[in-house]
Each structure stands twice: as C-alpha cells, then as structure tokens.
Design an enzyme around this catalytic site. Structure first.
Site, short mmCIF file in Angstrom:
data_model
loop_
_atom_site.label_atom_id
_atom_site.label_comp_id
_atom_site.label_asym_id
_atom_site.label_seq_id
_atom_site.Cartn_x
_atom_site.Cartn_y
_atom_site.Cartn_z
N MET A 1 -11.23 -5.73 5.81
CA MET A 1 -10.63 -4.92 6.63
C MET A 1 -10.18 -5.12 7.91
O MET A 1 -10.99 -5.94 8.56
CB MET A 1 -11.38 -3.47 6.51
CG MET A 1 -11.41 -2.64 5.51
SD MET A 1 -9.79 -1.88 4.82
CE MET A 1 -9.00 -1.30 6.05
N SER B 1 0.75 -1.21 0.08
CA SER B 1 -0.03 0.13 -0.06
C SER B 1 0.81 1.13 -0.01
O SER B 1 1.45 1.58 0.97
CB SER B 1 -0.87 0.04 1.11
OG SER B 1 -1.59 1.29 1.55
N MET C 1 -12.28 4.12 -0.49
CA MET C 1 -12.87 4.30 0.92
C MET C 1 -13.63 5.72 0.67
O MET C 1 -13.31 6.61 1.32
CB MET C 1 -11.90 4.17 1.86
CG MET C 1 -11.29 2.78 2.34
SD MET C 1 -9.77 2.88 3.01
CE MET C 1 -8.58 3.04 1.80
N HIS D 1 -8.62 0.69 -3.92
CA HIS D 1 -9.35 0.53 -2.58
C HIS D 1 -10.00 1.86 -2.42
O HIS D 1 -9.47 2.71 -1.97
CB HIS D 1 -8.36 0.08 -1.50
CG HIS D 1 -9.34 -0.40 -0.36
ND1 HIS D 1 -8.66 -0.33 1.11
CD2 HIS D 1 -10.43 -0.27 -0.13
CE1 HIS D 1 -9.49 -0.66 1.78
NE2 HIS D 1 -10.66 -0.44 1.17
N HIS E 1 -1.19 -1.41 -4.05
CA HIS E 1 -2.58 -1.28 -3.49
C HIS E 1 -2.78 0.21 -3.28
O HIS E 1 -1.86 0.96 -2.58
CB HIS E 1 -2.70 -1.76 -2.15
CG HIS E 1 -3.73 -1.53 -1.35
ND1 HIS E 1 -4.83 -2.36 -1.49
CD2 HIS E 1 -4.29 -0.79 -0.49
CE1 HIS E 1 -5.92 -2.15 -0.82
NE2 HIS E 1 -5.81 -1.36 -0.03
N GLY F 1 1.07 -1.81 4.26
CA GLY F 1 1.75 -0.57 3.93
C GLY F 1 2.86 -0.51 4.87
O GLY F 1 4.11 -0.43 4.40
N ASP G 1 -4.87 3.48 -1.83
CA ASP G 1 -6.03 3.63 -0.93
C ASP G 1 -6.51 4.83 -1.24
O ASP G 1 -5.90 6.04 -1.02
CB ASP G 1 -5.59 3.68 0.66
CG ASP G 1 -5.23 2.28 0.92
OD1 ASP G 1 -6.07 1.61 0.88
OD2 ASP G 1 -3.97 1.84 1.54
N GLY H 1 -0.53 1.99 9.85
CA GLY H 1 0.14 1.76 11.07
C GLY H 1 -0.62 1.27 12.27
O GLY H 1 -0.38 1.48 13.37
N ASP I 1 -6.65 -6.44 4.65
CA ASP I 1 -5.93 -5.29 4.61
C ASP I 1 -5.86 -4.41 6.12
O ASP I 1 -6.95 -4.11 6.65
CB ASP I 1 -6.83 -4.22 3.70
CG ASP I 1 -6.03 -3.03 3.35
OD1 ASP I 1 -5.00 -2.78 3.83
OD2 ASP I 1 -6.95 -2.03 2.76
N GLY I 2 -4.55 -4.20 6.39
CA GLY I 2 -4.60 -3.54 7.96
C GLY I 2 -3.94 -4.28 9.11
O GLY I 2 -4.09 -5.47 9.11
N GLY I 3 -2.84 -3.90 9.50
CA GLY I 3 -1.88 -4.40 10.40
C GLY I 3 -1.19 -5.62 9.99
O GLY I 3 -0.97 -6.37 10.98
N GLY J 1 -8.94 4.32 7.24
CA GLY J 1 -8.65 5.64 7.38
C GLY J 1 -7.23 5.78 7.56
O GLY J 1 -6.89 6.91 7.14
N PHE J 2 -6.40 4.73 8.34
CA PHE J 2 -5.04 5.27 8.44
C PHE J 2 -4.17 3.93 8.15
O PHE J 2 -4.79 2.91 8.82
CB PHE J 2 -5.12 5.79 9.86
CG PHE J 2 -5.80 7.02 10.09
CD1 PHE J 2 -5.12 8.19 9.75
CD2 PHE J 2 -7.08 7.04 10.83
CE1 PHE J 2 -6.17 9.22 10.01
CE2 PHE J 2 -8.01 8.11 10.90
CZ PHE J 2 -7.39 9.40 10.56
N MET K 1 -8.97 7.76 -0.12
CA MET K 1 -10.14 7.92 0.88
C MET K 1 -10.60 9.43 0.58
O MET K 1 -10.06 10.50 0.01
CB MET K 1 -9.42 8.15 2.12
CG MET K 1 -8.34 6.85 2.43
SD MET K 1 -7.77 7.11 4.12
CE MET K 1 -6.96 5.42 4.10
C1 DX5 Z 1 -6.43 1.67 5.65
C2 DX5 Z 1 -6.04 1.16 4.42
C3 DX5 Z 1 -4.79 0.25 4.43
C4 DX5 Z 1 -3.55 0.87 4.96
C5 DX5 Z 1 -2.56 -0.34 5.48
O1 DX5 Z 1 -7.60 2.29 5.55
O2 DX5 Z 1 -6.91 0.61 3.64
O3 DX5 Z 1 -4.67 -0.43 2.94
O4 DX5 Z 1 -2.76 1.49 3.91
O5 DX5 Z 1 -1.73 0.05 6.19
P1 DX5 Z 1 -0.85 -0.89 7.40
O6 DX5 Z 1 -0.53 -2.06 6.63
O7 DX5 Z 1 0.10 0.31 7.74
O8 DX5 Z 1 -1.81 -1.39 8.21
ZN ZN Z 2 -6.65 -0.29 1.66
#
Ligand code: DX5
Ligand code: ZN
Length: 210
Positions: free
Chosen positions: A138, A9, A69, A67, A34, A198, A36, A146, A176-178, A143-144, A38
């Site tokens: 998800m 990402s 959002m 993606h 990927h 990401g 993102d 990390g 996706d996420g963490g 939204g963020f 938003m």
């Molecule tokens: C969050 C995004 C993710 C994000 C993942 O809203 O959709 O794609 O970039 O980031 P990490 O891998 O840092 O959780």
């Molecule tokens: Zn994403």
C-alpha cells in the site's frame, strides 16, 4: 519501464455503472480488475461485498484481484472465493495466522496475496514470502482513493523485489495507491509488476500503453 499488469480499481468507477466500467477496463486491454473491499473497521470506509463480486463475475472474464481491507479475513475468504475472486489479498495487520489463511486460500484453488500498510515494515513478511502468490504494497493509507503516494513505500517495493530475486520467490509485486503518470515509473522501476490505479485510470489520465 518493464512490462506490468494493470489492475484498475473500481473504487474510482461510477457505482451506478459497474458493468460498463468493467467493459471500459477490457477496452483498455487490461486483464485484471482490482476490487477494494472495506469493512468500516479495519479502514474508515465501507464499500461492497460478496454479492457485488458475484454479480460482476457473471459478466466479466477479467482476473478478479480482490483486496480485502477487513478485520478477520479468514471468516470471509470462502465466500469471496465462491463469489468469483481469482486473487484474494488480505492484510498482514488484520490477521494473526497468516500461513493458515494462505493455505485456506490455496485450498479453494485461488491465488493468495498479503498486503502491508505504509507503517508496516517489509521485515515482518520475510517468513511468509515463500508461500504467497502476491505481495501488495500500500502506497497510501488504505480507505480512500485519490490520495498522494507516500514515497517511502517505493523503497519497500525495492526491498521486496530484492528479496524476491535473492531467494528466487515467484510472487507478484503489486503497488496500490496514488499511482498516476508521475508515479508509475518509480513504482515499476522499483520492481512492481502489478499496478493498481483507481482515480488516474478512470479519469482517463493514466497512460496505459505498456
Ligand atoms: C485504497 C485502495 C486503492 C484505491 C487506489 O484503500 O486500496 O485500491 O482504489 O485509488 P487511487 O489510484 O485513486 O489512489
Ligand atoms: Zn486496493
């Protein structure tokens, strides 16, 4: 761990060097990126839109895994397709006429994905699963970057994988996420075959040999 597609990402990339970031992804032998998008309404953050996708399209052969959002995704799908998206994923929670949007994406010659946030159960997707090319689970609240993976979301991957196998569906299953070295194994073992990362990927801490 079985084989999976890595989709780094660029939310975690240096925004002053997006071109170099795509080359970094290519150098790690990933074939997807990927992206993102938003809107500051569906999620509490704003990133980038079609002009950035179109600029990156000119310099990269990667599969663009976009993606969305955003609220009212149906209003923006044509322009993201034109900008160069290959996979267009919208949120179940941001739309009403999911089947129509999937048809819209397919009519543009693109792959259609649907995503659910952590508070949405798998059951709401059951009628739409035969028609999608990708389901994105998800594993953090969108939204963020990390954030820390919410373990319950891994159970949803397993549920979707079971439905996929039971019914012979062909969709890819994305998480996706963490995702980092500690969490990637449980996601892949649950059935995820597209791994979005990401912060771990761009900090160089994700073991990407797969
Ligand atoms: C969050 C995004 C993710 C994000 C993942 O809203 O959709 O794609 O970039 O980031 P990490 O891998 O840092 O959780
Ligand atoms: Zn994403």
């Amino acid at each position: 761990m079985s084989k999976f597609i890595l989709s780094p990402s660029i939310l975690a990339a240096d925004f002053t060097k997006l071109g170099e970031s795509l080359r970094y992804i290519e150098s790690k032998n990933a074939s997807w990126v990927h992206i993102d998008v938003m809107d500051g309404s569906f999620v509490p953050n704003i990133t980038f839109g079609q002009p950035v996708v179109a600029a990156l399209r000119k310099i990269s052969p990667l599969q663009f895994d976009v993606h969305l959002m955003i609220e009212n995704p149906q209003l923006h799908i044509d322009s993201f397709a034109e900008a160069g998206a290959d996979w267009i994923t919208f949120h179940y929670e941001a739309a009403v006429h999911h089947h129509r949007i999937i048809q819209q994406i397919h009519a543009l010659g693109k792959k259609a994905g649907i995503s659910i946030v952590p508070s949405t159960p798998v059951s709401v997707l059951e009628d739409i699963l035969p028609f999608v090319d990708l389901v994105l689970v998800m594993s953090v609240n969108p939204g963020f970057g990390g954030q820390t993976l919410i373990p319950r979301c891994v159970e949803k991957i397993a549920q979707l994988n079971e439905l996929r196998m039971k019914n012979g569906y062909g969709f890819r299953l994305s998480v996706d996420g963490g995702i980092n070295n500690k969490t990637i194994g449980m996601a892949v073992d649950a059935g995820a075959d597209v791994i979005v990362s990401g912060s771990a990927f761009f900090s160089g801490t994700l073991d990407v040999d797969n």
